[in-house]
Design a protein around this motif. Structure first.
Motif, PDB file in Angstrom:
ATOM      1  N   LEU A  40      60.974 -50.650  -4.560  1.00 46.13           N
ATOM      2  CA  LEU A  40      60.439 -49.982  -5.742  1.00 46.13           C
ATOM      3  C   LEU A  40      61.563 -49.687  -6.719  1.00 46.13           C
ATOM      4  CD1 LEU A  40      57.998 -47.432  -4.100  1.00 46.13           C
ATOM      5  CD2 LEU A  40      57.409 -49.548  -5.268  1.00 46.13           C
ATOM      6  N   ASP A  41      61.212 -49.633  -7.995  1.00 48.58           N
ATOM      7  CA  ASP A  41      62.203 -49.261  -8.996  1.00 48.58           C
ATOM      8  C   ASP A  41      62.610 -47.809  -8.787  1.00 48.58           C
ATOM      9  OD1 ASP A  41      62.296 -51.678 -10.280  1.00 48.58           O
ATOM     10  OD2 ASP A  41      60.648 -51.182 -11.633  1.00 48.58           O
ATOM     11  N   ARG A  42      63.873 -47.543  -8.957  1.00 49.35           N
ATOM     12  CA  ARG A  42      64.377 -46.179  -8.837  1.00 49.35           C
ATOM     13  C   ARG A  42      64.672 -45.629 -10.217  1.00 49.35           C
ATOM     14  NH1 ARG A  42      68.665 -46.623  -3.874  1.00 49.35           N
ATOM     15  NH2 ARG A  42      67.141 -47.101  -2.277  1.00 49.35           N
ATOM     16  N   SER A  43      64.558 -44.341 -10.329  1.00 52.34           N
ATOM     17  CA  SER A  43      64.856 -43.680 -11.591  1.00 52.34           C
ATOM     18  C   SER A  43      66.348 -43.785 -11.879  1.00 52.34           C
ATOM     19  CB  SER A  43      64.454 -42.210 -11.515  1.00 52.34           C
ATOM     20  OG  SER A  43      64.908 -41.533 -12.659  1.00 52.34           O
ATOM     21  N   ARG A  44      66.697 -43.976 -13.121  1.00 59.55           N
ATOM     22  CA  ARG A  44      68.097 -44.049 -13.514  1.00 59.55           C
ATOM     23  C   ARG A  44      68.628 -42.690 -13.974  1.00 59.55           C
ATOM     24  NH1 ARG A  44      66.325 -49.113 -13.988  1.00 59.55           N
ATOM     25  NH2 ARG A  44      67.775 -50.836 -13.876  1.00 59.55           N
ATOM     26  N   ARG A  45      67.754 -41.692 -13.920  1.00 60.46           N
ATOM     27  CA  ARG A  45      68.143 -40.354 -14.332  1.00 60.46           C
ATOM     28  C   ARG A  45      69.162 -39.798 -13.339  1.00 60.46           C
ATOM     29  NH1 ARG A  45      64.485 -34.994 -14.277  1.00 60.46           N
ATOM     30  NH2 ARG A  45      65.904 -33.701 -15.464  1.00 60.46           N
ATOM     31  N   PRO A  46      70.213 -39.136 -13.822  1.00 65.03           N
ATOM     32  CA  PRO A  46      71.198 -38.577 -12.901  1.00 65.03           C
ATOM     33  C   PRO A  46      70.569 -37.487 -12.021  1.00 65.03           C
ATOM     34  CG  PRO A  46      71.800 -38.115 -15.182  1.00 65.03           C
ATOM     35  CD  PRO A  46      70.564 -38.922 -15.208  1.00 65.03           C
ATOM     36  N   ARG A  47      71.034 -37.395 -10.801  1.00 63.72           N
ATOM     37  CA  ARG A  47      70.481 -36.386  -9.887  1.00 63.72           C
ATOM     38  C   ARG A  47      70.874 -34.977 -10.293  1.00 63.72           C
ATOM     39  NH1 ARG A  47      71.791 -39.615  -4.419  1.00 63.72           N
ATOM     40  NH2 ARG A  47      70.121 -41.132  -4.648  1.00 63.72           N
ATOM     41  N   ASN A  48      72.071 -34.824 -10.834  1.00 62.66           N
ATOM     42  CA  ASN A  48      72.493 -33.507 -11.311  1.00 62.66           C
ATOM     43  C   ASN A  48      73.391 -33.677 -12.526  1.00 62.66           C
ATOM     44  OD1 ASN A  48      74.832 -34.489 -10.263  1.00 62.66           O
ATOM     45  ND2 ASN A  48      75.227 -32.794  -8.873  1.00 62.66           N
ATOM     46  N   SER A  49      73.508 -32.617 -13.281  1.00 54.15           N
ATOM     47  CA  SER A  49      74.380 -32.586 -14.453  1.00 54.15           C
ATOM     48  C   SER A  49      75.263 -31.355 -14.325  1.00 54.15           C
ATOM     49  CB  SER A  49      73.558 -32.522 -15.736  1.00 54.15           C
ATOM     50  OG  SER A  49      72.719 -33.628 -15.828  1.00 54.15           O
ATOM     51  N   PRO A  50      76.482 -31.508 -13.851  1.00 55.76           N
ATOM     52  CA  PRO A  50      77.314 -30.343 -13.572  1.00 55.76           C
ATOM     53  C   PRO A  50      77.639 -29.503 -14.809  1.00 55.76           C
ATOM     54  CG  PRO A  50      78.473 -32.373 -13.022  1.00 55.76           C
ATOM     55  CD  PRO A  50      77.120 -32.745 -13.491  1.00 55.76           C
ATOM     56  N   THR A  51      77.656 -30.099 -15.974  1.00 59.76           N
ATOM     57  CA  THR A  51      78.011 -29.343 -17.174  1.00 59.76           C
ATOM     58  C   THR A  51      76.788 -28.897 -17.965  1.00 59.76           C
ATOM     59  OG1 THR A  51      78.230 -31.375 -18.447  1.00 59.76           O
ATOM     60  CG2 THR A  51      80.226 -30.519 -17.397  1.00 59.76           C
ATOM     61  N   ARG A  52      75.613 -29.037 -17.384  1.00 54.70           N
ATOM     62  CA  ARG A  52      74.398 -28.645 -18.085  1.00 54.70           C
ATOM     63  C   ARG A  52      74.377 -27.135 -18.290  1.00 54.70           C
ATOM     64  NH1 ARG A  52      68.330 -30.573 -17.416  1.00 54.70           N
ATOM     65  NH2 ARG A  52      67.412 -28.983 -18.733  1.00 54.70           N
ATOM     66  N   LEU A  53      73.837 -26.732 -19.440  1.00 55.63           N
ATOM     67  CA  LEU A  53      73.732 -25.328 -19.783  1.00 55.63           C
ATOM     68  C   LEU A  53      72.733 -24.653 -18.848  1.00 55.63           C
ATOM     69  CD1 LEU A  53      75.052 -23.761 -22.078  1.00 55.63           C
ATOM     70  CD2 LEU A  53      72.995 -24.088 -23.406  1.00 55.63           C
ATOM     71  N   SER A  54      73.067 -23.475 -18.353  1.00 52.20           N
ATOM     72  CA  SER A  54      72.160 -22.785 -17.433  1.00 52.20           C
ATOM     73  C   SER A  54      70.924 -22.295 -18.179  1.00 52.20           C
ATOM     74  CB  SER A  54      72.867 -21.613 -16.766  1.00 52.20           C
ATOM     75  OG  SER A  54      73.107 -20.595 -17.717  1.00 52.20           O
ATOM     76  N   ALA A  55      69.853 -22.080 -17.444  1.00 57.32           N
ATOM     77  CA  ALA A  55      68.601 -21.619 -18.051  1.00 57.32           C
ATOM     78  C   ALA A  55      68.767 -20.227 -18.649  1.00 57.32           C
ATOM     79  CB  ALA A  55      67.494 -21.628 -16.998  1.00 57.32           C
ATOM     80  N   ASP A  56      69.621 -19.400 -18.041  1.00 59.80           N
ATOM     81  CA  ASP A  56      69.844 -18.049 -18.571  1.00 59.80           C
ATOM     82  C   ASP A  56      70.486 -18.096 -19.953  1.00 59.80           C
ATOM     83  OD1 ASP A  56      68.846 -17.089 -16.197  1.00 59.80           O
ATOM     84  OD2 ASP A  56      70.838 -16.775 -15.308  1.00 59.80           O
ATOM     85  N   VAL A  57      71.491 -18.943 -20.119  1.00 61.88           N
ATOM     86  CA  VAL A  57      72.174 -19.051 -21.412  1.00 61.88           C
ATOM     87  C   VAL A  57      71.228 -19.641 -22.456  1.00 61.88           C
ATOM     88  CG1 VAL A  57      74.112 -20.125 -22.635  1.00 61.88           C
ATOM     89  CG2 VAL A  57      74.423 -19.248 -20.326  1.00 61.88           C
ATOM     90  N   GLU A  58      70.439 -20.629 -22.057  1.00 61.74           N
ATOM     91  CA  GLU A  58      69.486 -21.224 -22.984  1.00 61.74           C
ATOM     92  C   GLU A  58      68.456 -20.189 -23.426  1.00 61.74           C
ATOM     93  OE1 GLU A  58      66.655 -25.164 -23.285  1.00 61.74           O
ATOM     94  OE2 GLU A  58      68.378 -25.142 -21.922  1.00 61.74           O
ATOM     95  N   ALA A  59      67.999 -19.355 -22.497  1.00 62.19           N
ATOM     96  CA  ALA A  59      67.047 -18.297 -22.847  1.00 62.19           C
ATOM     97  C   ALA A  59      67.690 -17.274 -23.774  1.00 62.19           C
ATOM     98  CB  ALA A  59      66.542 -17.617 -21.576  1.00 62.19           C
ATOM     99  N   GLU A  60      68.951 -16.953 -23.545  1.00 58.26           N
ATOM    100  CA  GLU A  60      69.665 -16.002 -24.416  1.00 58.26           C
ATOM    101  C   GLU A  60      69.799 -16.555 -25.835  1.00 58.26           C
ATOM    102  OE1 GLU A  60      71.618 -12.606 -25.602  1.00 58.26           O
ATOM    103  OE2 GLU A  60      70.570 -12.973 -23.717  1.00 58.26           O
ATOM    104  N   ILE A  61      70.086 -17.855 -25.955  1.00 52.04           N
ATOM    105  CA  ILE A  61      70.182 -18.488 -27.275  1.00 52.04           C
ATOM    106  C   ILE A  61      68.849 -18.376 -28.012  1.00 52.04           C
ATOM    107  CG2 ILE A  61      70.425 -20.716 -28.445  1.00 52.04           C
ATOM    108  CD1 ILE A  61      72.491 -21.447 -26.270  1.00 52.04           C
TER     109      ILE A  61
END
Length: 156
Positions: A40-61
């Motif tokens: 089957l085709d596999r997703s090319r999306r990365p499993r994790n993004s270490p530098t991604r902005l946390s949900a808390d910071v995004e909510a604060e913005i």
């Protein structure tokens, strides 16, 4: 080809390969490469993004923007830095968060830039004149450069 048919197609190719047929022949028959992995085709999306902005910071913005609708990305980034956020996001990151959450409305530029490049009314002047520096001569203790040649497009 839908996913189920594609999986069956690849499954047949794998069975033939395991059945003793040469891999090159199987790959040529199924019009695929020798390295086709899995069924089957596999997703090319990365499993994790270490530098991604946390949900808390995004909510604060988003909360800062809702409390202060006139603040832009630059001001919000500055406020996050001033309030002791260790790794404050950049202005561009704040703008992406605001856009992603629908908190930025697009508007026409008040003073659009006027570029000084070539336009339809004025021909391009690059390469029109060439000037090569020539010999140096001394006059009264000061040295000067004199042009050895100056050419225009029509002359050579």
């Amino acid at each position: 080809m839908e996913v189920q048919q594609l999986a069956e197609y690849r499954n047949r190719a794998v069975r033939e390969g395991l059945g003793g047929f040469p891999i090159g022949d199987v790959a040529a028959r199924y019009d695929t490469s020798r390295q086709t992995p899995g069924l089957l085709d596999r997703s090319r999306r990365p499993r994790n993004s270490p530098t991604r902005l946390s949900a808390d910071v995004e909510a604060e913005i988003c909360e800062l923007r809702r409390r202060h609708p006139r603040w832009g990305a630059r001001r919000i980034s500055h406020e996050l830095t001033a309030h002791g956020l260790e790794a404050a996001p950049s202005r561009a990151t704040v703008h992406r968060v605001l856009s992603r959450n629908g908190l930025v409305r697009t508007q026409e530029q008040q003073n659009p830039r006027k570029y000084a490049g070539a336009s339809a009314n004025r021909p391009c002047t690059r390469g029109r004149w060439t000037w090569s520096a020539g010999s140096r001569w001394a006059t009264g203790g000061s040295a000067r450069w004199s042009p050895a040649s100056t050419t225009t497009p029509g002359s050579s």
